[in-house]
Design an enzyme around this catalytic site. Structure first.
Site, PDB file in Angstrom:
ATOM      1  CE  LYS A   1       0.757   5.009 -23.105  1.00  0.00           C
ATOM      2  NZ  LYS A   1       0.643   6.262 -23.876  1.00  0.00           N
TER       3      LYS A   1
HETATM    4  N1  GLU Z   1      -0.310   9.329 -22.174  1.00  0.00           N
HETATM    5  C1  GLU Z   1      -0.221  10.468 -23.036  1.00  0.00           C
HETATM    6  C2  GLU Z   1       0.039  10.024 -24.458  1.00  0.00           C
HETATM    7  O1  GLU Z   1      -0.274   8.925 -24.834  1.00  0.00           O
HETATM    8  C3  GLU Z   1       0.768  11.494 -22.529  1.00  0.00           C
HETATM    9  C4  GLU Z   1       2.195  11.049 -22.449  1.00  0.00           C
HETATM   10  C5  GLU Z   1       3.116  12.065 -21.765  1.00  0.00           C
HETATM   11  O2  GLU Z   1       2.697  13.162 -21.497  1.00  0.00           O
HETATM   12  O3  GLU Z   1       4.277  11.681 -21.541  1.00  0.00           O
HETATM   13  O4  GLU Z   1       0.485  10.783 -25.272  1.00  0.00           O
END
Ligand code: GLU
Length: 433
Positions: A123
């Site tokens: 993240k």
């Molecule tokens: N931000 C989204 C999540 O928390 C998508 C993450 C992604 O597609 O890599 O799942």
């Protein structure tokens, strides 16, 4: 974590027996510990996946439109690359901290494992208030962030995506910046891109659509007819608005929704396409004709069949969990329920479909996007949606079976399933030490 406070590792106050509220990283740790303890795994192996493998902090000087420059702080945490490249979004928000991003990165590892897609978890985030930045400032900030992290990202290393306050345009800038440094176009370095530059059909709707699939399965499990169900949704962004639209198409009545601008309540059911038009014009659900205004916190307590928190972390806490009056809580957001609140919901018989299952539709279609970019062959939207449905329904039943077998909540079951899948890979790969 406040190491000075007189609390044990679960946040229990030793003196009063009352639990204080926990932050996302503490919640993530407890969720992990609770599930791992039931799996009776080698504690040494658990050390490998307890902490993130890499956390990077970058200081980002950015020229502002008025000629001055400001320095922002950015983060990228890779929790695990055991099952594949790190995967996870990037958020722009004033509350972004290393601790928050660390929790979110860990949840991505477990989320990818629950749906069985070949990624680890990561993240990123930049501590900023994007509402005060112009488009050109946001572009410069994004490009500087990617340039500083150029060795961290990569299609086989770490693949970012949208999260809170980032969108297709942000992903396009990420793809372009990475490609300029690589000296050739690299579409598979980031997902959630616009269709024209290697995005996937259905990606924008995928998280909300995944919530729908989970709610359908959860409703079947408790014998709830969706065409007679009432639904309350906190958050009307990419996840909440799509979930609202699709659930309404299944016949459910969406009786209340909120966003940062306020909440609205209409017991006879909101007209979602009309509400989407209103939001396109006014940038908030507030003021929607015919609906009563309602406080965003109070909205969570409206009696309903299905409650979908689709905003930020720590919305259902000890302070309001006892007043949640829903049969199903489907977590569209990451970490909306604190651990003590989760226990209250479980005690009250609420079926909580945890974030790492309920909102995994987004990263699942991100996986499809990455596959399509690497193949250079693109799928039709109906193919994307039906593959998504298969994966999510299977994951839901894997979690349900685990919950039934071990007589645990869906959250504990989802974590057990995910941790076991990661540990199984570690055992096969071996530890290079
Ligand atoms: N931000 C989204 C999540 O928390 C998508 C993450 C992604 O597609 O890599 O799942």
């Amino acid at each position: 974590m406040d190491t000075e406070s007189m609390t044990d590792s679960t946040g229990m106050d030793m003196g009063s027996g009352i639990q204080r509220e926990l932050d996302p990283l503490e919640n993530a740790h407890i969720q992990f510990e609770e599930a791992a303890a039931r799996l009776k795994l080698d504690p040494a192996i658990l050390q490998i996946i307890k902490q993130p493998r890499r956390a990077t902090i970058v200081k980002l000087p950015v020229h502002m439109d008025d000629g001055s420059f400001r320095v922002f702080t950015g983060y990228r945490v890779q929790h695990s690359i055991v099952r594949g490249p790190a995967k996870g979004g990037i958020r722009y928000h004033p509350d972004v901290t290393l601790e928050e991003v660390t929790a979110l990165a860990a949840w991505m590892t477990w989320k990818c494992a629950v749906v069985g897609i070949p990624f680890g978890g990561g993240k990123g985030g930049i501590s900023c208030d994007p509402t005060t930045l112009s488009k050109t400032e946001l572009e410069r900030l994004t490009r500087r962030y990617v340039a500083d992290l150029i060795d961290v990202f990569g299609p086989e290393r770490d693949v970012p995506a949208p999260d809170v306050n980032t969108n297709e345009q942000t992903m396009a800038w990420i793809m372009d910046t990475y490609s300029m440094h690589a000296r050739h176009t690299v579409t598979s370095v980031v997902t959630g891109k616009p269709l024209l530059i290697g995005g996937s059909a259905g990606r924008r709707e995928a998280t909300g659509r995944g919530v729908l699939f989970c709610v359908r399965e959860a409703a079947k499990r408790i014998g709830l007819a969706l065409d007679k169900a009432t639904v309350v949704i906190q958050g009307f962004g990419n996840v909440g608005s799509v979930a609202a639209d699709l659930l309404a198409k299944d016949g459910a009545k969406i009786i209340a929704v909120s966003d940062v601008g306020g909440g609205i309540h209409l017991p006879s059911g909101l007209d979602i396409p009309a509400l989407q038009k209103h939001v396109a014009e006014h940038r908030t659900v507030a003021g929607f004709p015919g609906a009563e205004p309602i406080d965003g916190k109070k909205l969570l307590e409206i009696p309903c069949d299905v409650l979908i928190p689709a905003a930020l972390e720590n919305q259902i806490t000890q302070a309001n969990a006892g007043r949640i009056n829903a049969r199903i809580v489907a977590e569209g957001a990451n970490g909306p329920t604190t651990t003590p609140a989760d226990k209250i919901l479980n005690k009250n018989g609420v079926l909580v479909v945890p974030d790492i299952l309920a909102n995994s539709g987004g990263v699942t279609v991100s996986y499809f996007e990455w596959v399509q970019d690497r193949q250079g062959l693109f799928w039709r939207e109906d193919e994307v949606n039906s593959r998504l449905e298969q994966i999510m329904v299977d994951a839901f039943h894997d979690v349900a079976n685990m919950a039934d077998e071990h007589k645990v909540s869906f959250r504990v079951a989802a974590f057990m399933l995910a941790i076991k899948r990661v540990v199984d890979v570690i055992m096969l790969r071996g530890v290079y030490a």
